[in-house]
Design a protein around this motif. Sequence first.
Motif, PDB file in Angstrom:
ATOM      1  N   HIS A  49      39.851  22.816  48.568  1.00 56.27           N
ATOM      2  CA  HIS A  49      39.433  22.152  47.018  1.00 56.27           C
ATOM      3  C   HIS A  49      40.251  21.042  46.966  1.00 56.27           C
ATOM      4  CE1 HIS A  49      40.237  21.981  42.590  1.00 56.27           C
ATOM      5  NE2 HIS A  49      39.850  23.187  42.372  1.00 56.27           N
TER       6      HIS A  49
ATOM      7  N   SER B  30      38.419  18.823  40.732  1.00 58.96           N
ATOM      8  CA  SER B  30      37.491  18.712  40.290  1.00 58.96           C
ATOM      9  C   SER B  30      37.070  19.825  41.019  1.00 58.96           C
ATOM     10  CB  SER B  30      37.064  18.394  39.018  1.00 58.96           C
ATOM     11  OG  SER B  30      36.129  17.876  39.831  1.00 58.96           O
ATOM     12  N   ALA B  31      36.541  20.098  42.364  1.00 61.71           N
ATOM     13  CA  ALA B  31      35.638  20.698  43.019  1.00 61.71           C
ATOM     14  C   ALA B  31      35.848  21.808  44.312  1.00 61.71           C
ATOM     15  CB  ALA B  31      34.411  20.267  43.078  1.00 61.71           C
TER      16      ALA B  31
ATOM     17  N   LEU C 244      30.898  27.994  45.515  1.00 62.79           N
ATOM     18  CA  LEU C 244      31.010  26.163  45.033  1.00 62.79           C
ATOM     19  C   LEU C 244      32.219  26.648  43.846  1.00 62.79           C
ATOM     20  CD1 LEU C 244      30.445  23.416  45.069  1.00 62.79           C
ATOM     21  CD2 LEU C 244      29.027  24.041  43.413  1.00 62.79           C
ATOM     22  N   ARG C 245      33.494  26.593  43.390  1.00 59.59           N
ATOM     23  CA  ARG C 245      34.404  26.562  42.792  1.00 59.59           C
ATOM     24  C   ARG C 245      33.607  24.980  41.834  1.00 59.59           C
ATOM     25  NH1 ARG C 245      40.325  27.776  41.237  1.00 59.59           N
ATOM     26  NH2 ARG C 245      40.848  26.170  39.492  1.00 59.59           N
ATOM     27  N   LEU C 246      33.751  25.155  40.986  1.00 56.67           N
ATOM     28  CA  LEU C 246      33.648  23.520  39.540  1.00 56.67           C
ATOM     29  C   LEU C 246      34.711  23.998  38.595  1.00 56.67           C
ATOM     30  CD1 LEU C 246      30.572  23.921  39.406  1.00 56.67           C
ATOM     31  CD2 LEU C 246      31.283  22.042  40.911  1.00 56.67           C
TER      32      LEU C 246
ATOM     33  N   ALA D  28      28.697  16.198  44.970  1.00 57.73           N
ATOM     34  CA  ALA D  28      29.941  17.776  44.079  1.00 57.73           C
ATOM     35  C   ALA D  28      29.299  17.046  42.499  1.00 57.73           C
ATOM     36  CB  ALA D  28      31.131  17.209  44.055  1.00 57.73           C
TER      37      ALA D  28
ATOM     38  N   VAL E 106      26.631  19.616  40.195  1.00 57.83           N
ATOM     39  CA  VAL E 106      26.907  20.040  38.397  1.00 57.83           C
ATOM     40  C   VAL E 106      26.239  19.823  37.383  1.00 57.83           C
ATOM     41  CG1 VAL E 106      28.453  19.836  36.946  1.00 57.83           C
ATOM     42  CG2 VAL E 106      29.726  20.291  39.052  1.00 57.83           C
TER      43      VAL E 106
END
Length: 332
Positions: A52, A55-56, A126-128, A191, A195
């Motif tokens: 991480h 912010s992602a 994918l974590r946003l 990234a 988004v």
Amino acid sequence: MNVDERPLAGYCLAASDDPDLVRAAVGEAFCDHRLSPLSGATGLDAHFHGLHWSSAGVYYLEYGADVRIDPCDLDDFYLIQVPLAGRATITVGAESFTSTPDIASVLEPGPRVSMSWEDANRQLLLRLDRTVVQDTLRKKLGREPLAPLVFQPRMDLTTPAGRTWGGLLKLLTDAVGSAAAPDSIPVREFAGLLVSQLLLGQPNNYRDELEDRPRPIVARPIARAAELIDAHAHEPLTIDDIADAVGVGTRTLQDGFRRYYDTTPMAYLREVRLRRVRTDLLQADPTNATVTDIAIRWGFLHPGRFSVLYRSRYGESPSQTLRLERDRAARA
């Protein structure tokens, strides 16, 4: 599968048959949840990789057994899950669907979620952070959103938009897996692009407004945008950042660049960076510098594509440019 063949193998967070250990590692990356092996499961063979940044975050996860996952609230992030193999059943609120390599899932803050992963299910995740998604939406709208953003949870990866988004995620994963620094220009821009494409391509309650006609084009903001690109080409830049900085919407910015520069904002940025790469290659010591390092510094991640682009622009390979100064010195 050999562990080294799994995505993001250099960033192992857990490799275990212990459900408690795996749950703790996954929970630390995402949120607290209940992990329950389903009846008939003989034990986990889990592999969890990823990292991480700002912010992602990008991750790879497989459990190696049939499991049920019941997350607590995703109160501060979005999670997009893209199967590479196998199947999972995803339930978001009252909607339930099967996720496969053709169907990803988009989980967001708010609705209650539960999942059942089959033993062969392997996924890229994918974590946003919620803030970056909301900020990108604001920049695209040119105003503060009046209602919470709500995505359709089922993402069809066979549509043109879905294929584009899935391809971008795999490029980002490959870049990070190849040890590209998470804070490097290419990774941060990839990234940001993910988004942006998520907002434009995945059905949501703002998509009609995002597709509306742009505001009338004004020359001065477009010129300021070109000046901003020239001055900040050494930093990560997305089209949303540029539009926000000059006070127009992204579609207005795109139309303005087509009208006044006969190109797009990102193509204009690429040309600026190509010129900066050439300058650095001409000034570098070829015994210490490499083409790859200089290209990545200016946001060009794929060596093959960069070389083709550079040769098309300058009529020679970047390695030839790097050798020019040494060859001149040898002839002197």
